[in-house]
Design a protein around this motif. Sequence first.
Motif, short mmCIF file in Angstrom:
data_model
loop_
_atom_site.label_atom_id
_atom_site.label_comp_id
_atom_site.label_asym_id
_atom_site.label_seq_id
_atom_site.Cartn_x
_atom_site.Cartn_y
_atom_site.Cartn_z
N HIS A 207 9.54 -6.57 6.98
CA HIS A 207 10.58 -6.75 5.95
C HIS A 207 11.91 -7.28 6.14
O HIS A 207 12.15 -7.01 7.37
CB HIS A 207 10.46 -5.31 5.04
N TRP A 228 5.94 -2.54 -1.52
CA TRP A 228 7.21 -1.99 -1.73
C TRP A 228 7.50 -0.61 -1.37
O TRP A 228 6.55 0.32 -1.58
CB TRP A 228 7.83 -2.09 -3.33
N THR A 258 7.77 -4.95 2.29
CA THR A 258 7.04 -5.31 3.42
C THR A 258 5.81 -6.50 2.89
O THR A 258 5.29 -6.60 1.89
CB THR A 258 6.13 -4.35 4.00
#
Length: 305
Positions: A207, A228, A258
Amino acid sequence: MYGRNDLRASLAPQPRAPAPTGFKKASYARFYDEAPQERSELADSWYARGQTMIVGYSEAKAGAVFERIGQPDEYAIILPDDGVEIEIGIAEGSMVAEGKSVAFVPAGDSSVKVLKGGRILRLFTARAEDLAQKCCNAADYATDDPNVPPLEAWPDPVGGRRVRVYPGDVAPQQGRFGRIYRGSTIMVNFGDGRVGPRAPDNLSPHHHDDFEQYSIALDGDYIHHLRWPWISDSTQWIADDHERCAAPSVAVIPPPATHTSQGIAPGLNRLLDAFCPPRLDFSLKPGWVLNADDYPMPSPKEGAE
């Protein structure tokens, strides 16, 4: 968590952004499934955007011309294929780009004349308001992403105003990730892709705290996997994405989701990743940015993030 042998695992940790209180969904533009936003006898062009950047994708014939009048800042041009040739002109002079290549064009007036036709990518910041309005996903950015800070350009290039063209076929090198070029507003990672599906046991979920990733599918077929984080306010939770996008298409991946992209076509799967502004973590890795001598990094007092 990067996959096996992924060189991004060596990136230095960056200062963490403030904890998010809300999120933006990802945005997907499937150019193959939409009418072009611009159409002429010589070129079809599609546009999609994120918070900070606009992707223009064109299929052009020889003789097509793309002009920018009063462009507010530097933009990038990518020729993803061999056999394509363009002439990029500004008041100070012109340069020819041919075959796989990356070019950066100064702000102001410029023109791109297609000498040999093919696919052309042009990447602009969202300050190009005329293009932002044309984007097929413009409605997705009627409100700002709360996790993306305002765009701040990096320093101007060394040597003043001119068109800069770089080869897109530099040979791979042990320890260097991808084929990365940066300008004052945009960074591109010009990869070669891979033939065949990506192994499902060797993906690279990761991320970014405070910048978007623009994953531009040039060839093949992809599934973009996104997740998320959960925060205390469950009304802000977003369900996972497992979005399938063939080429040509754009996936705008927001922070701090991510994400990882999985090529699934039996032939060539090729993504070009772009970032606006340039990434500091990539820039801090010696040798990773191939044109680093031309484009200085910000000093700490200028706010590199």
